[in-house]
Design an enzyme around this catalytic site. Structure first.
Site, PDB file in Angstrom:
ATOM      1  N   PRO A   1      22.025  27.614  46.906  1.00  0.00           N
ATOM      2  CG  PRO A   1      21.482  27.427  44.421  1.00  0.00           C
ATOM      3  CD  PRO A   1      21.291  26.473  45.940  1.00  0.00           C
TER       4      PRO A   1
ATOM      5  CG  HIS B   1      22.156  43.939  40.084  1.00  0.00           C
ATOM      6  ND1 HIS B   1      21.274  42.560  39.715  1.00  0.00           N
ATOM      7  CD2 HIS B   1      23.388  44.534  39.541  1.00  0.00           C
ATOM      8  CE1 HIS B   1      21.706  42.787  38.714  1.00  0.00           C
ATOM      9  NE2 HIS B   1      22.769  43.515  38.550  1.00  0.00           N
TER      10      HIS B   1
ATOM     11  CE1 TYR C   1      19.591  37.674  47.358  1.00  0.00           C
ATOM     12  CE2 TYR C   1      20.827  39.559  46.761  1.00  0.00           C
ATOM     13  CZ  TYR C   1      20.085  38.376  45.978  1.00  0.00           C
ATOM     14  OH  TYR C   1      20.567  37.810  44.172  1.00  0.00           O
TER      15      TYR C   1
ATOM     16  CE  LYS D   1      23.549  36.067  52.496  1.00  0.00           C
ATOM     17  NZ  LYS D   1      23.783  36.634  51.677  1.00  0.00           N
TER      18      LYS D   1
ATOM     19  CE1 TYR E   1      16.920  36.425  43.692  1.00  0.00           C
ATOM     20  CE2 TYR E   1      16.942  34.335  44.755  1.00  0.00           C
ATOM     21  CZ  TYR E   1      17.982  35.681  44.337  1.00  0.00           C
ATOM     22  OH  TYR E   1      19.325  35.306  44.600  1.00  0.00           O
TER      23      TYR E   1
HETATM   24  C1  PHB Z   1      23.337  33.474  39.367  1.00  0.00           C
HETATM   25  O1  PHB Z   1      23.840  34.621  38.605  1.00  0.00           O
HETATM   26  O2  PHB Z   1      24.365  32.506  38.622  1.00  0.00           O
HETATM   27  C2  PHB Z   1      23.183  33.368  41.348  1.00  0.00           C
HETATM   28  C3  PHB Z   1      22.239  34.801  41.497  1.00  0.00           C
HETATM   29  C4  PHB Z   1      21.759  34.613  42.166  1.00  0.00           C
HETATM   30  C5  PHB Z   1      21.223  33.769  42.952  1.00  0.00           C
HETATM   31  C6  PHB Z   1      22.014  31.868  42.735  1.00  0.00           C
HETATM   32  C7  PHB Z   1      23.309  32.296  41.503  1.00  0.00           C
HETATM   33  O3  PHB Z   1      20.903  33.710  44.330  1.00  0.00           O
END
Ligand code: PHB
Length: 393
Positions: A294, A73, A386, A298, A202
């Protein structure tokens, strides 16, 4: 019977197994003890994003399935006021991240270590840490059949997750735990439906945060902010979809691809850091030493970064440097740990609403998001964090 090894690793999650791999490559005799079965770890859903540096470390070890089967990504979308705002990691910092679930990292490491004949004892719990403040530390273990034994080592490594047993061997008065609790959690679902967007989204909304992630061509991973005490059984598929669609709705008409919900869980948010990470001949790594919410993805990356540093430090220590040399591990890992704490807390606060959030505060958050995406410096700050501060020293 008492057995001996050089390093006893408690925990066969990604941190414990990566350490096992690195010790193996350095010819260091060790044993890994894990309370759960291999199957149980492999089927527990965890987060899915690997930083560029984590991927490089795995590839260097020859674990390159992430490159072949993971999804690269090159950016994410921040969504607010019902519009997408792309953060282009490649353009901003020349890096990418990989969507490759933690369970796959675990599977790759477990398969490799098994092939190499590693001594990994599944379903074997550590019931007591022995003499970790002396020169002959050890553990008492109990396996699934109820057999018990003692394993002595030169060093014990607690890589046994957020509910670490190892951590509790540190004397209370010498251990500081920094904790931050959040007034929200994530409701996570795995749904059978193709992905809804090319990259992760997000999303900030009046009803709270939502995250659109992915798993496979046929399954998506989605999350929405909820109360920490939310009961997953109170949510049927229709209610889940109504809530998720409402959180991503906007004038651009964006909608999620719907399908049957196969799993639902509530993930609690907690930031914590234990200091110091060494006491005597016991060191902590990964979630045993720190947890992050989450939002910044990280947790796994920090665990892998810890172990890469630890393996380097152990090389000197095992070659005869004194115990003080072990403290180099904590000194080096804590900079990254606190950086990640800040990043995860910042992302979380910027994107989530709080119970009874004042109208002023929500508008301020949206202004923060807008300032961020409209400034190249802001976008770069997010991209650096990130992707893992690879180009920041
Ligand atoms: C996930 O795909 O489980 C996932 C992706 C990004 C995050 C948290 C969880 O910030």
């Amino acid at each position: 019977m008492t057995e001996r090894t050089r390093v006893a690793v408690i925990g066969a999650g990604p941190a414990g197994l990566l350490l096992s791999q690195l010790l193996h490559e350095r010819g260091v005799d060790h044993v890994v003890l894990e309370s759960r079965s291999r199957e149980e770890i492999h089927t527990t859903h965890r987060a899915g994003i690997l930083e560029a540096g984590s991927v490089r470390a795995l590839v260097e070890l020859g674990l390159d399935r992430v490159i072949r089967e993971g999804d690269r990504h090159d950016g994410i979308d921040l969504r607010f006021d019902g519009e997408m705002h792309r953060i282009d990691f490649r353009e901003l910092v020349g890096e990418s991240v990989w969507l490759y679930p933690q369970t796959e990292v675990f599977a790759d490491l477990a398969a490799r270590r098994t092939e190499q004949g590693a001594d990994i004892r599944w379903q074997t719990s550590v019931v007591e840490i022995l003499d970790h403040d002396g020169a002959n530390p050890g553990v008492r273990w109990r396996d699934a059949e109820g057999r018990e034994g003692e394993l002595r080592a030169e060093l014990l490594v607690g890589a046994d997750g957020s509910r670490s047993i190892a951590r509790h061997a540190f004397p209370e008065q010498l251990r500081r735990t920094w904790v931050h609790e959040y007034p929200y959690a994530w409701f996570g679902v795995i749904v059978e439906a193709p992905r809804s967007a090319p990259e992760l989204v997000y999303a900030e909304s009046e009803r709270g945060f939502a995250l659109v992630s992915q798993r496979t061509p046929t399954h998506q991973r989605l999350y929405f902010q909820c109360d920490p005490d939310e009961d997953p059984d109170a949510w049927d598929d229709a209610r889940i979809w109504t809530e998720l669609q409402a959180r991503v709705a906007g004038p651009d008409g964006f909608r999620l691809a719907e399908g049957p919900v196969e799993e639902k869980t509530v993930l609690r948010f907690r930031s914590s850091v234990v200091e110091p990470v060494r006491h005597g001949r016991l060191v902590l790594a990964g979630d045993a030493a720190h947890t992050v919410p989450p939002t910044g993805a990280k947790g796994l990356n920090l665990a892998l970064a810890d172990v890469l540093i630890l393996a380097e430090v152990l090389e000197g220590w095992l070659a005869g440097a004194g115990d003080d040399a072990l403290d180099e591990y904590g000194r080096r890992s804590s900079r990254r740990v606190w950086r990640a704490q800040n990043f995860s807390a910042w992302m979380s606060r910027m994107l989530h609403t709080t119970p009874d959030e004042p109208g002023f505060e929500r508008r301020r958050r949206i202004a923060e998001l807008r300032t961020l995406v409209e400034s190249e410096a802001g976008r770069r700050y997010l991209a650096e964090g990130y992707t893992g501060w690879e180009n920041v020293r």
